[in-house]
Write a protein that holds these residues in place. Sequence first.
Motif, mmCIF file in Angstrom:
data_model
loop_
_atom_site.group_PDB
_atom_site.id
_atom_site.type_symbol
_atom_site.label_atom_id
_atom_site.label_comp_id
_atom_site.label_asym_id
_atom_site.label_seq_id
_atom_site.Cartn_x
_atom_site.Cartn_y
_atom_site.Cartn_z
ATOM 1 N N ALA A 29 2.604 6.180 6.693
ATOM 2 C CA ALA A 29 1.856 4.966 6.326
ATOM 3 C C ALA A 29 1.650 4.049 7.513
ATOM 4 C CB ALA A 29 2.591 4.221 5.213
ATOM 5 N N TYR A 30 2.474 4.205 8.562
ATOM 6 C CA TYR A 30 2.408 3.308 9.710
ATOM 7 C C TYR A 30 1.573 3.860 10.861
ATOM 8 C CZ TYR A 30 6.467 1.449 7.241
ATOM 9 O OH TYR A 30 7.303 0.950 6.285
ATOM 10 N N SER A 31 1.255 5.140 10.831
ATOM 11 C CA SER A 31 0.599 5.753 11.994
ATOM 12 C C SER A 31 -0.773 5.144 12.263
ATOM 13 C CB SER A 31 0.483 7.268 11.800
ATOM 14 O OG SER A 31 -0.249 7.580 10.629
ATOM 15 N N GLN A 32 -1.570 4.926 11.224
ATOM 16 C CA GLN A 32 -2.910 4.375 11.420
ATOM 17 C C GLN A 32 -2.842 2.956 11.962
ATOM 18 O OE1 GLN A 32 -5.017 4.790 7.726
ATOM 19 N NE2 GLN A 32 -5.154 7.006 7.866
ATOM 20 N N LEU B 273 -1.720 -8.627 4.824
ATOM 21 C CA LEU B 273 -1.668 -7.539 3.850
ATOM 22 C C LEU B 273 -1.646 -6.178 4.538
ATOM 23 C CD1 LEU B 273 -4.156 -8.900 1.151
ATOM 24 C CD2 LEU B 273 -1.683 -8.609 0.908
ATOM 25 N N LEU B 274 -2.389 -6.053 5.617
ATOM 26 C CA LEU B 274 -2.438 -4.787 6.339
ATOM 27 C C LEU B 274 -1.057 -4.412 6.878
ATOM 28 C CD1 LEU B 274 -4.629 -2.721 7.086
ATOM 29 C CD2 LEU B 274 -4.927 -3.919 9.249
ATOM 30 N N ILE C 108 5.083 -1.942 4.171
ATOM 31 C CA ILE C 108 6.518 -2.263 4.105
ATOM 32 C C ILE C 108 6.956 -2.399 2.652
ATOM 33 C CG2 ILE C 108 8.273 -3.959 4.731
ATOM 34 C CD1 ILE C 108 6.564 -4.630 7.196
ATOM 35 N N LEU C 109 6.174 -3.147 1.851
ATOM 36 C CA LEU C 109 6.484 -3.287 0.438
ATOM 37 C C LEU C 109 6.461 -1.945 -0.272
ATOM 38 C CD1 LEU C 109 4.467 -6.499 -0.559
ATOM 39 C CD2 LEU C 109 6.947 -6.244 -0.448
ATOM 40 N N ARG C 110 5.552 -1.094 0.135
ATOM 41 C CA ARG C 110 5.455 0.239 -0.466
ATOM 42 C C ARG C 110 6.741 1.033 -0.261
ATOM 43 N NH1 ARG C 110 0.320 4.120 0.558
ATOM 44 N NH2 ARG C 110 1.011 5.970 -0.587
ATOM 45 N N THR D 192 9.894 -0.988 -2.190
ATOM 46 C CA THR D 192 9.914 -1.079 -3.645
ATOM 47 C C THR D 192 9.698 0.243 -4.359
ATOM 48 O OG1 THR D 192 7.534 -1.556 -3.763
ATOM 49 C CG2 THR D 192 9.020 -3.436 -3.493
ATOM 50 N N SER D 193 8.908 1.142 -3.752
ATOM 51 C CA SER D 193 8.547 2.424 -4.391
ATOM 52 C C SER D 193 7.837 2.217 -5.734
ATOM 53 C CB SER D 193 9.789 3.303 -4.592
ATOM 54 O OG SER D 193 10.390 3.602 -3.360
ATOM 55 N N ILE D 194 7.130 1.094 -5.859
ATOM 56 C CA ILE D 194 6.361 0.822 -7.074
ATOM 57 C C ILE D 194 4.990 1.488 -6.947
ATOM 58 C CG2 ILE D 194 5.294 -0.986 -8.480
ATOM 59 C CD1 ILE D 194 7.552 -2.850 -7.610
ATOM 60 N N HIS D 195 4.619 2.238 -7.963
ATOM 61 C CA HIS D 195 3.397 3.046 -7.900
ATOM 62 C C HIS D 195 2.158 2.188 -7.654
ATOM 63 C CE1 HIS D 195 0.486 6.179 -8.916
ATOM 64 N NE2 HIS D 195 -0.079 5.329 -9.744
ATOM 65 N N LEU D 196 2.019 1.076 -8.355
ATOM 66 C CA LEU D 196 0.814 0.257 -8.223
ATOM 67 C C LEU D 196 0.717 -0.385 -6.839
ATOM 68 C CD1 LEU D 196 0.546 -1.473 -11.719
ATOM 69 C CD2 LEU D 196 -0.768 0.468 -10.840
ATOM 70 N N ILE D 197 1.858 -0.751 -6.235
ATOM 71 C CA ILE D 197 1.831 -1.295 -4.880
ATOM 72 C C ILE D 197 1.402 -0.219 -3.887
ATOM 73 C CG2 ILE D 197 3.271 -2.171 -2.991
ATOM 74 C CD1 ILE D 197 4.841 -3.759 -5.020
ATOM 75 N N ALA D 198 1.941 0.986 -4.053
ATOM 76 C CA ALA D 198 1.548 2.100 -3.175
ATOM 77 C C ALA D 198 0.065 2.404 -3.313
ATOM 78 C CB ALA D 198 2.379 3.336 -3.509
ATOM 79 N N MET D 199 -0.428 2.353 -4.530
ATOM 80 C CA MET D 199 -1.844 2.613 -4.786
ATOM 81 C C MET D 199 -2.718 1.528 -4.148
ATOM 82 S SD MET D 199 -3.357 3.274 -8.580
ATOM 83 C CE MET D 199 -5.083 2.964 -8.974
ATOM 84 N N PHE D 200 -2.318 0.259 -4.329
ATOM 85 C CA PHE D 200 -3.061 -0.850 -3.738
ATOM 86 C C PHE D 200 -3.072 -0.724 -2.216
ATOM 87 C CE2 PHE D 200 -4.056 -5.092 -2.342
ATOM 88 C CZ PHE D 200 -4.872 -5.618 -3.329
ATOM 89 N N ASP D 201 -1.928 -0.381 -1.628
ATOM 90 C CA ASP D 201 -1.825 -0.220 -0.182
ATOM 91 C C ASP D 201 -2.769 0.863 0.330
ATOM 92 O OD1 ASP D 201 -0.704 -0.231 2.526
ATOM 93 O OD2 ASP D 201 0.316 1.610 1.919
ATOM 94 N N SER D 202 -2.813 1.994 -0.348
ATOM 95 C CA SER D 202 -3.670 3.100 0.098
ATOM 96 C C SER D 202 -5.141 2.716 0.076
ATOM 97 C CB SER D 202 -3.438 4.332 -0.778
ATOM 98 O OG SER D 202 -2.155 4.875 -0.571
ATOM 99 N N PHE D 203 -5.573 2.075 -0.998
ATOM 100 C CA PHE D 203 -6.974 1.656 -1.076
ATOM 101 C C PHE D 203 -7.276 0.541 -0.080
ATOM 102 C CE2 PHE D 203 -6.957 3.601 -5.401
ATOM 103 C CZ PHE D 203 -8.060 4.415 -5.240
ATOM 104 N N TYR D 204 -6.338 -0.392 0.080
ATOM 105 C CA TYR D 204 -6.563 -1.509 1.000
ATOM 106 C C TYR D 204 -6.690 -1.015 2.437
ATOM 107 C CZ TYR D 204 -6.069 -6.055 3.259
ATOM 108 O OH TYR D 204 -6.301 -7.175 4.020
#
Length: 380
Positions: free
Chosen positions: A147-150, A195-196, A201-203, A206-218
Amino acid sequence: MVSARLGFTSFGGPIAHLGYFHDEYIRKRRWMDDKDYADLVALCQFLPGPASSQVGIGMGVMRAGVLGGIVSFLGFTLPSVIALIIFALIFQGVDVSDAGWIHGLKIVAVAVVAHAILGMAQKLTPDIKRKAIALLAMVVTLLWQTAYSQIGIILLSALLGFLIYREQEADSGGRVSFPVKSSIAKVCLVLFFGLLILLPILREVTSIHLIAMFDSFYRSGSLVFGGGHVVLPLLEREFVTTGWLSEEAFLAGYGAVQAVPGPLFTFASYLGAVMNGWTGGLLATVAIFLPAFLLILGTLPYWDTVRRNPKAKGALMGVNAAVVGILISAFYQPIWTSTIRVPLDFAFAAILFSMLVYWKLPPWLVVLTGAIGGTVMSLV
């Protein structure tokens, strides 16, 4: 509402959308002159995100402030968002894993993304130094897929661009002003970069699915230059490779988005709805368009200053080159490796690429040809 009518009728992709906007807003309504419109388009082409959507937001802001930008965005975007969420809900439960047309759409994706990346590379990596930055970005993102490479390679490329191109000549174009307060712009820029950095980091924490999903789209919405088709490899890497979404479902949605008007970024609405119902579709829509909104509002007051600052311009040149490398790596893995398996696949991809690039046929016709061709190939 003008923007809603455009949202129902604007087929043909980002370049066509800019033509529709010019006809409706400039030629018919004279909301600004051609020079100001050209400046706005230049800014949106310069920023990551869906250029046509950002131009629409900018037109709304010019007409009625921030609220006007929001209304303009909703009018232009909601028709395709609603259509694609409905399609996603209907698609669920339909097994198309062995369908030949799905493989045909995969080959279409190879042709479309190759075309988009080639066009970007010509504009964003014209010299050997920027080609080297793109190569570095490609190698790093292929070998270090986290998640950090980009984000890391973007920051490194900005530093390299700053060091290499700090003697760059400033833009000598005319001045243009936009009605956005600097305080609002600062808040938007802080939110964009905050947010970027914080979402990955939050992903992890927390390992919360919706946060991970929001992060990927963002992140996907934050790193795309050159139009909607370029987001395809980023989204496929985020959701198909990680197992959140089947490749069949991904490509069925890609075919559907070609048949609806409005911005191609609404493909995210379909993906979110497949993964998490209509609430997921709305979450994905907000996440992928939020960077575009924050950037256009955050940069409008500073556009003249930034484009005249050689050091800032150099850093942005480095970032643009890195994005090319990131997209090439995503194009190779997973799009190319999962699609081009036999010589017939490559031959068909070459035909579709020629239809798109040399014969200038509309994307929907290329998609239809790919689906039919894939069906025929499965019977051979």
